[in-house]
Design a protein around this motif. Structure first.
Motif, PDB file in Angstrom:
ATOM      1  N   ARG A 126      -9.713   6.068  -9.154  1.00 45.42           N
ATOM      2  CA  ARG A 126      -9.549   7.407  -9.723  1.00 45.42           C
ATOM      3  C   ARG A 126     -10.079   7.484 -11.148  1.00 45.42           C
ATOM      4  NH1 ARG A 126      -3.710   9.603  -7.460  1.00 45.42           N
ATOM      5  NH2 ARG A 126      -4.126   9.189  -5.266  1.00 45.42           N
ATOM      6  N   TRP A 127      -9.935   6.408 -11.915  1.00 47.11           N
ATOM      7  CA  TRP A 127     -10.443   6.402 -13.279  1.00 47.11           C
ATOM      8  C   TRP A 127     -11.970   6.309 -13.286  1.00 47.11           C
ATOM      9  CZ3 TRP A 127      -6.312   2.226 -14.564  1.00 47.11           C
ATOM     10  CH2 TRP A 127      -5.084   2.849 -14.832  1.00 47.11           C
ATOM     11  N   ARG A 128     -12.494   5.541 -12.379  1.00 47.89           N
ATOM     12  CA  ARG A 128     -13.936   5.282 -12.362  1.00 47.89           C
ATOM     13  C   ARG A 128     -14.730   6.445 -11.774  1.00 47.89           C
ATOM     14  NH1 ARG A 128     -16.825   0.539  -8.783  1.00 47.89           N
ATOM     15  NH2 ARG A 128     -18.980   0.987  -9.375  1.00 47.89           N
ATOM     16  N   PHE A 129     -14.163   7.085 -10.753  1.00 48.31           N
ATOM     17  CA  PHE A 129     -14.880   8.132 -10.043  1.00 48.31           C
ATOM     18  C   PHE A 129     -14.191   9.486 -10.198  1.00 48.31           C
ATOM     19  CE2 PHE A 129     -15.730   4.259  -7.445  1.00 48.31           C
ATOM     20  CZ  PHE A 129     -17.110   4.229  -7.572  1.00 48.31           C
ATOM     21  N   LYS A 130     -14.994  10.532 -10.117  1.00 45.69           N
ATOM     22  CA  LYS A 130     -14.459  11.890 -10.042  1.00 45.69           C
ATOM     23  C   LYS A 130     -14.323  12.232  -8.558  1.00 45.69           C
ATOM     24  CE  LYS A 130     -15.471  16.727 -11.100  1.00 45.69           C
ATOM     25  NZ  LYS A 130     -16.532  17.691 -11.498  1.00 45.69           N
ATOM     26  N   LEU A 131     -13.136  11.944  -8.013  1.00 45.03           N
ATOM     27  CA  LEU A 131     -12.922  12.148  -6.584  1.00 45.03           C
ATOM     28  C   LEU A 131     -12.549  13.605  -6.305  1.00 45.03           C
ATOM     29  CD1 LEU A 131     -10.822   8.955  -5.725  1.00 45.03           C
ATOM     30  CD2 LEU A 131     -13.299   9.262  -5.604  1.00 45.03           C
ATOM     31  N   PRO A 132     -12.815  14.082  -5.085  1.00 48.23           N
ATOM     32  CA  PRO A 132     -12.407  15.437  -4.727  1.00 48.23           C
ATOM     33  C   PRO A 132     -10.885  15.572  -4.797  1.00 48.23           C
ATOM     34  CG  PRO A 132     -13.957  14.556  -3.109  1.00 48.23           C
ATOM     35  CD  PRO A 132     -13.552  13.422  -3.986  1.00 48.23           C
ATOM     36  N   PRO A 133     -10.380  16.779  -5.045  1.00 43.74           N
ATOM     37  CA  PRO A 133      -8.931  16.976  -5.057  1.00 43.74           C
ATOM     38  C   PRO A 133      -8.359  16.817  -3.657  1.00 43.74           C
ATOM     39  CG  PRO A 133     -10.048  19.088  -5.142  1.00 43.74           C
ATOM     40  CD  PRO A 133     -11.123  18.038  -5.259  1.00 43.74           C
ATOM     41  N   GLY A 134      -7.046  16.730  -3.579  1.00 41.32           N
ATOM     42  CA  GLY A 134      -6.404  16.606  -2.270  1.00 41.32           C
ATOM     43  C   GLY A 134      -4.921  16.400  -2.428  1.00 41.32           C
ATOM     44  N   PRO A 135      -4.183  16.365  -1.318  1.00 42.57           N
ATOM     45  CA  PRO A 135      -2.738  16.154  -1.397  1.00 42.57           C
ATOM     46  C   PRO A 135      -2.414  14.795  -2.004  1.00 42.57           C
ATOM     47  CG  PRO A 135      -3.513  15.915   0.867  1.00 42.57           C
ATOM     48  CD  PRO A 135      -4.659  16.454   0.080  1.00 42.57           C
ATOM     49  N   ARG A 136      -1.331  14.738  -2.751  1.00 44.16           N
ATOM     50  CA  ARG A 136      -0.947  13.484  -3.414  1.00 44.16           C
ATOM     51  C   ARG A 136      -0.614  12.419  -2.358  1.00 44.16           C
ATOM     52  NH1 ARG A 136       0.953  12.145  -8.429  1.00 44.16           N
ATOM     53  NH2 ARG A 136       1.061  14.347  -9.029  1.00 44.16           N
ATOM     54  N   PRO A 137      -1.274  11.274  -2.410  1.00 42.72           N
ATOM     55  CA  PRO A 137      -0.979  10.216  -1.430  1.00 42.72           C
ATOM     56  C   PRO A 137       0.294   9.464  -1.777  1.00 42.72           C
ATOM     57  CG  PRO A 137      -2.703   9.487  -2.922  1.00 42.72           C
ATOM     58  CD  PRO A 137      -2.397  10.910  -3.299  1.00 42.72           C
ATOM     59  N   TRP A 138       0.962   8.948  -0.754  1.00 43.94           N
ATOM     60  CA  TRP A 138       2.127   8.104  -0.939  1.00 43.94           C
ATOM     61  C   TRP A 138       1.671   6.655  -1.060  1.00 43.94           C
ATOM     62  CZ3 TRP A 138       6.093  10.100   3.285  1.00 43.94           C
ATOM     63  CH2 TRP A 138       6.397  11.432   3.013  1.00 43.94           C
ATOM     64  N   PRO A 139       2.481   5.809  -1.680  1.00 45.34           N
ATOM     65  CA  PRO A 139       2.126   4.387  -1.728  1.00 45.34           C
ATOM     66  C   PRO A 139       1.943   3.817  -0.313  1.00 45.34           C
ATOM     67  CG  PRO A 139       3.959   4.867  -3.207  1.00 45.34           C
ATOM     68  CD  PRO A 139       3.747   6.101  -2.384  1.00 45.34           C
ATOM     69  N   VAL A 140       1.033   2.915  -0.176  1.00 42.97           N
ATOM     70  CA  VAL A 140       0.754   2.164   1.057  1.00 42.97           C
ATOM     71  C   VAL A 140       0.161   3.047   2.157  1.00 42.97           C
ATOM     72  CG1 VAL A 140       1.640   0.618   2.844  1.00 42.97           C
ATOM     73  CG2 VAL A 140       2.593   0.534   0.522  1.00 42.97           C
ATOM     74  N   VAL A 141       0.863   4.112   2.584  1.00 47.23           N
ATOM     75  CA  VAL A 141       0.418   4.886   3.751  1.00 47.23           C
ATOM     76  C   VAL A 141      -0.538   5.997   3.381  1.00 47.23           C
ATOM     77  CG1 VAL A 141       2.490   4.371   5.074  1.00 47.23           C
ATOM     78  CG2 VAL A 141       2.419   6.442   3.661  1.00 47.23           C
ATOM     79  N   GLY A 142      -0.710   6.288   2.092  1.00 44.67           N
ATOM     80  CA  GLY A 142      -1.581   7.392   1.700  1.00 44.67           C
ATOM     81  C   GLY A 142      -1.030   8.724   2.182  1.00 44.67           C
ATOM     82  N   ASN A 143      -1.871   9.500   2.848  1.00 46.72           N
ATOM     83  CA  ASN A 143      -1.459  10.818   3.358  1.00 46.72           C
ATOM     84  C   ASN A 143      -1.151  10.800   4.853  1.00 46.72           C
ATOM     85  OD1 ASN A 143      -4.027  11.717   1.236  1.00 46.72           O
ATOM     86  ND2 ASN A 143      -1.954  12.487   0.841  1.00 46.72           N
ATOM     87  N   LEU A 144      -1.119   9.601   5.449  1.00 46.56           N
ATOM     88  CA  LEU A 144      -0.990   9.519   6.907  1.00 46.56           C
ATOM     89  C   LEU A 144       0.236  10.251   7.437  1.00 46.56           C
ATOM     90  CD1 LEU A 144      -2.064   5.839   7.670  1.00 46.56           C
ATOM     91  CD2 LEU A 144      -3.233   7.925   8.383  1.00 46.56           C
ATOM     92  N   LEU A 145       1.362  10.144   6.743  1.00 50.22           N
ATOM     93  CA  LEU A 145       2.594  10.758   7.237  1.00 50.22           C
ATOM     94  C   LEU A 145       2.652  12.259   6.957  1.00 50.22           C
ATOM     95  CD1 LEU A 145       5.189   8.001   6.250  1.00 50.22           C
ATOM     96  CD2 LEU A 145       3.918   8.283   8.381  1.00 50.22           C
ATOM     97  N   GLN A 146       1.705  12.776   6.183  1.00 48.90           N
ATOM     98  CA  GLN A 146       1.672  14.201   5.874  1.00 48.90           C
ATOM     99  C   GLN A 146       0.766  14.984   6.814  1.00 48.90           C
ATOM    100  OE1 GLN A 146       0.820  12.406   1.821  1.00 48.90           O
ATOM    101  NE2 GLN A 146       1.223  14.525   1.254  1.00 48.90           N
TER     102      GLN A 146
END
Length: 512
Positions: free
Chosen positions: A28-48
């Motif tokens: 996230r610091w190195r790249f300007k990534l597209p916006p999106g829902p906040r990921p959870w630790p480990v699983v990311g957005n999988l459970l959302q």
């Protein structure tokens, strides 16, 4: 209170989680990534993510914009949902995004990318793609196989007539999918293998049952690894069942090799046929095709074409039952061109523009693969002003693009006339409508798919009037989708079929 000491296992897990979090922060610091829902630790957005994934991404895009970051565990997935961004992905940066991310199951099924669908972009892919474009799906070969397609559609019409044309069947609703699945299956296996696995009564022979079971087992094996695919450091909890994959691969190879041997023997006595298996065996030396590649290509055709044709036609029929005006307009066109004293054939299609529009509108509103198979970035690229780091996956939400009010008038309305008002290409040149993809990864069998859908729809409309079951209003037909890679209807459409042609035109005439 003292803090309990962690054992070695706890230390390892904590370390892995910490490394993953640090890795994400660095990205996230190195790249300007597209916006999106906040990921959870480990699983990311999988459970959302909601079960019907393409609708979920469409909803999210209304909040985060037409390009989003969605984390599948520790893997960045970028989803694009408008025409301009799709063009960037599939045309302007096509070469840097031409690879496919292969899961462990895809690695096994494709023999490390020795087929077409899962092959990395490179010399092998270019070679196999050339075989498909110039040899398997050439206009000459598709025309040579036309009698098979027309024969299968005639068998479908006869089966429907047998169920609705007799006294006990009049007014009885039919499950439309039941008739479509058999003809779609045969329309893939007969051109590919020269085999008709489903008979006139809709019953499958033992080899056909084996084919279906192999496909089902493959899907099950792949699904069993889903969570672990996205969270690599949990893979020890979901080990690859080497034995099960080996058994599945052997089963697939055995049935395919048996058919290949049959064709090899047949060619020695009667010469080569136009079936795909004959073409591949004849061209094996010319193109230096391995046995794994031949088997992989044949199974690509089965898995890519078996369901998608039936899905498209079922959605189109659901819309036609809901819209009797459109159905009647199509039948009037067919009657003017074909009449009611003969059966239509594929040579009639160029003279049936409204039928072509219905096909396009069905593919627009209900694309069978609403999220294209993902593309993998082989180097850092910029899409829509955002960074897409090397190794990220990129998805094009063709379902959302085809419903974008910025480019489509009344986007959620089934209105085939829109394609009479404006000619829109559906084979990868117009990025508003991408049912077959575009660029280097466009489906090589697009024209075959279009021919099959138009033929099935044309015969269903020519031979029958379709109405909702008694007591049901047309608008009550459920248009929700099942979760999955392809968009089956959640509730298979039922309709009453009313014959509209002389009885003798419902009789299938077997091929010589």
């Amino acid at each position: 209170m003292s803090v309990p000491e962690m054992g070695p296992f706890g230390v390892v897990v904590t370390g892995i989680v910490a490394i993953a979090i640090v890795y994400k922060l660095v990205q996230r610091w190195r790249f300007k990534l597209p916006p999106g829902p906040r990921p959870w630790p480990v699983v990311g957005n999988l459970l959302q993510i909601e079960p019907v994934r393409f609708r979920c991404f469409w909803d999210w895009s209304k909040k985060y914009g037409p390009i989003m970051s969605v984390w599948f565990g520790s893997t960045l997935n970028v989803v694009v949902s408008n025409t301009e961004l799709a063009k960037e992905v599939l045309k302007e940066h096509d070469q840097q995004l031409a690879d496919r991310p292969r899961s462990r199951s895809a690695e096994k099924f494709s023999r490390n990318g020795q087929d077409l669908i899962w092959a990395d972009y490179g010399p092998h892919y270019v070679k196999v793609r050339k075989v498909c474009t110039l040899e398997l799906f050439s206009p000459k070969r598709l025309e040579a196989l036309r009698p098979i397609r027309e024969d299968e559609v005639a068998a479908m019409v006869e089966s429907i007539f047998n169920d609705c044309g007799k006294q006990e069947g009049i007014g009885k609703p039919l499950v439309v999918k039941r008739y479509l699945s058999g003809v779609a299956f045969n329309n893939i296996t007969r051109p590919a293998f020269g085999k008709r696995f489903v008979n006139e009564e809709g019953k499958m022979d033992p080899q056909g049952v084996e084919f279906k079971e192999i496909v089902a087992t493959g899907l099950k094996l792949g699904a069993s690894l889903t969570m672990a695919e996205h969270i690599p450091y949990l893979r020890w909890m979901f080990p690859l069942e080497e034995g099960a994959f080996a058994k599945h691969g052997a089963r697939r190879d055995n049935v395919t090799k048996a058919i290949m041997e049959e064709h090899t023997l047949a060619r020695q006595t009667s010469g080569a046929k136009q079936h795909f298996v004959d073409a591949l065996l004849t061209l094996q030396e010319k193109y230096d095709l391995s046995e794994d590649t031949i088997i992989g290509l044949l199974w690509d055709m089965i898995t890519a074409g078996m369901d998608t044709t039936a899905i498209t036609v079922e959605w189109a029929m659901a819309e036609l039952v809901r819209n009797p005006r459109i159905q009647q307009k199509a039948q009037e066109e067919i009657d003017r061109v074909v009449g009611r004293d003969r059966v239509m054939n594929e040579t009639d299609f160029p003279h049936l523009p409204y039928l072509q529009c219905i096909t396009k509108e069905a593919l627009r509103l209900h694309p069978p693969t609403p999220l294209m198979l993902p593309h993998k970035a082989t180097q850092n690229v910029k899409i829509g002003g955002y960074d897409i780091p090397k190794g990220s996956n990129v998805h094009v939400n063709v379902w959302a693009i085809a419903r974008d009010p910025a480019v489509w008038k009344d986007p959620v309305t089934f209105r085939p006339e829109r394609f009479l008002e404006e000619d829109v290409d559906i084979k990868g040149h117009d990025y508003r409508l991408l049912p077959f993809g575009a660029g280097r990864r466009i489906c090589p069998g697009a024209q075959l798919g279009i021919n099959l859908v138009q033929s099935m729809l044309g015969h269903l409309l020519h031979h029958f009037v379709w109405a909702p079951p008694e007591g049901m209003q047309a608008e009550d037909i459920d248009l929700t989708e099942n979760p999955g890679l392809v968009t089956f209807m959640a509730k298979p459409v039922q309709a009453i079929a009313i014959p509209r042609l002389p009885d003798h035109l419902y009789k299938r005439q077997p091929l010589n």
